[in-house]
Design a protein around this motif. Structure first.
Motif, short mmCIF file in Angstrom:
data_model
loop_
_atom_site.label_atom_id
_atom_site.label_comp_id
_atom_site.label_asym_id
_atom_site.label_seq_id
_atom_site.Cartn_x
_atom_site.Cartn_y
_atom_site.Cartn_z
N THR A 59 0.84 -1.19 0.00
CA THR A 59 0.00 0.00 0.00
C THR A 59 0.88 1.24 0.00
O THR A 59 1.74 1.40 0.86
N GLU A 60 0.66 2.14 -0.97
CA GLU A 60 1.44 3.37 -1.06
C GLU A 60 0.87 4.42 -0.11
O GLU A 60 -0.31 4.45 0.16
N HIS A 61 1.76 5.29 0.35
CA HIS A 61 1.32 6.44 1.13
C HIS A 61 0.58 7.41 0.21
O HIS A 61 0.84 7.48 -0.98
N SER A 62 -0.30 8.21 0.77
CA SER A 62 -1.02 9.22 0.00
C SER A 62 -0.05 10.33 -0.41
O SER A 62 1.03 10.48 0.17
N THR A 63 -0.46 11.12 -1.40
CA THR A 63 0.36 12.25 -1.84
C THR A 63 0.60 13.22 -0.69
O THR A 63 1.71 13.73 -0.52
N ILE A 114 8.59 14.34 2.91
CA ILE A 114 9.65 15.08 2.24
C ILE A 114 9.90 16.41 2.94
O ILE A 114 11.04 16.83 3.12
N GLU A 115 8.84 17.07 3.37
CA GLU A 115 8.99 18.34 4.09
C GLU A 115 9.75 18.13 5.40
O GLU A 115 10.65 18.90 5.74
N THR A 133 5.29 12.58 -9.21
CA THR A 133 4.69 13.12 -7.99
C THR A 133 5.75 13.42 -6.95
O THR A 133 5.81 14.53 -6.40
N VAL A 134 6.60 12.45 -6.68
CA VAL A 134 7.64 12.64 -5.66
C VAL A 134 8.63 13.71 -6.11
O VAL A 134 9.04 14.56 -5.32
N GLY A 135 8.98 13.73 -7.40
CA GLY A 135 9.89 14.75 -7.92
C GLY A 135 9.34 16.15 -7.77
O GLY A 135 10.06 17.08 -7.39
N ALA A 136 8.06 16.33 -8.05
CA ALA A 136 7.43 17.65 -7.91
C ALA A 136 7.40 18.10 -6.46
O ALA A 136 7.68 19.26 -6.14
#
Length: 88
Positions: free
Chosen positions: A20-24, A31-32, A52-55
């Motif tokens: 299961t992936e984490h939500s955006t 990342i913050e 998504t992760v790059g942005a």
């Protein structure tokens, strides 16, 4: 909470847990938090929501680097990833 592994000055945060992936939003928070803790790069497995992760990383002023840890050219790949890690 995400699974965080620290070793030799590197922190690994698993963004997929039991399939299961984490939500955006959760990825943004991770990342913050990392950015506030002094990380400089976010390494992304090429098959994992790279855009998504790059942005999100770019929003925090971080460099996002796509890697493929299971590349068939093992020795070259290990050297390439080591150079990416060593050069901030």
């Amino acid at each position: 909470l995400p699974h965080i592994t620290k070793n030799n000055g590197l922190a690994k945060i698993r963004l997929v847990n039991q399939g299961t992936e984490h939500s955006t939003d959760n990825i943004h928070n991770l990342i913050e938090t990392g950015s506030n803790s002094g990380i400089m790069k976010v390494f992304i497995k090429r098959t994992f929501r790279e855009n998504t992760v790059g942005a999100i990383a770019a929003e925090q002023g971080l460099e996002a680097v796509a890697i493929e840890p299971l590349d068939g050219h093992v020795t070259d790949n290990i050297q390439h990833i080591a150079q990416l890690i060593a050069n901030p």
